[in-house]
Design a protein around this motif. Structure first.
Motif, PDB file in Angstrom:
ATOM      1  N   ASN A  37      43.708  39.846  39.432  1.00  0.00           N
ATOM      2  CA  ASN A  37      42.560  40.764  39.409  1.00  0.00           C
ATOM      3  C   ASN A  37      41.878  40.834  40.785  1.00  0.00           C
ATOM      4  O   ASN A  37      41.507  41.911  41.257  1.00  0.00           O
ATOM      5  N   ASN A  40      44.153  42.756  43.016  1.00  0.00           N
ATOM      6  CA  ASN A  40      44.081  44.187  42.679  1.00  0.00           C
ATOM      7  C   ASN A  40      42.752  44.806  43.148  1.00  0.00           C
ATOM      8  O   ASN A  40      42.726  45.932  43.660  1.00  0.00           O
ATOM      9  N   GLU A  43      42.974  45.175  46.813  1.00  0.00           N
ATOM     10  CA  GLU A  43      43.859  46.306  47.116  1.00  0.00           C
ATOM     11  C   GLU A  43      43.114  47.628  46.880  1.00  0.00           C
ATOM     12  O   GLU A  43      43.186  48.542  47.704  1.00  0.00           O
ATOM     13  N   GLN A  44      42.390  47.688  45.756  1.00  0.00           N
ATOM     14  CA  GLN A  44      41.624  48.906  45.443  1.00  0.00           C
ATOM     15  C   GLN A  44      40.520  49.115  46.484  1.00  0.00           C
ATOM     16  O   GLN A  44      40.267  50.236  46.912  1.00  0.00           O
TER      17      GLN A  44
END
Length: 166
Positions: A37, A40, A43-44
């Motif tokens: 998470n 991610n 990355e987001q």
């Protein structure tokens, strides 16, 4: 290596596999999800930052284009204003020349009128003087009795000579 094969224990091996699987299960349940998470989310966040940077770049390009457009409009307006100012200047100069010419013509006309009136006054004075002289000559002629034509001619000649001298 032989020693490892001779000391190998299946019970210990199975316990190690069970502990390893238990460790994998615990890591999957409690550690991998938060780590994945976080990865991610990171990355987001990077994707969002890149998108924001791209939007900012586009906005800067638009602002630059708007600035260029405004600059061109300002230059065009400045050129128009300069052209109008030149036209106004030329018109003012032409009007001033025209007004000066009209004033000069008016002054010339007034001077000619003054000269003409002075000329008429001089002529009137001259006529008055000539009339006065004529009256004086006639008076002298009448006063003197003239007996002969020769004396009349001499008198007229002498009076004309006197008149020319004055």
């Amino acid at each position: 290596m032989e020693k490892l094969v001779n000391d190998f224990s299946f019970g210990l091996f199975i316990w190690q596999i069970i502990l390893f699987l238990l460790l994998l299960f615990l890591l999957r349940k409690y550690a991998w999800r938060p780590i994945l998470n976080a990865v991610n989310e990171r990355e987001q966040g990077i994707k969002d930052a890149l998108a924001s940077a791209e939007d900012a770049r586009r906005e800067m390009e638009n602002l630059q284009a708007d600035n260029d457009k405004l600059l061109k409009e300002a230059r065009a307006e400045r050129d128009t204003m300069m052209k109008e100012a030149r036209e106004v200047k030329a018109k003012m100069i032409a009007d001033a020349k025209e007004e000066a010419q009209a004033e000069a013509n008016k002054m010339i006309t007034q001077a000619q009128s003054a000269i003409e009136s002075e000329k008429k006054a001089a002529m009137a004075e001259l006529k008055s003087h000539v009339a006065e002289l004529s009256v004086q000559i006639a008076e002298k002629v009448v006063k003197k009795e003239l007996s002969s034509e020769k004396e009349q001619l001499q008198l007229v000649d002498s009076m004309l000579d006197d008149a020319k001298l004055n």
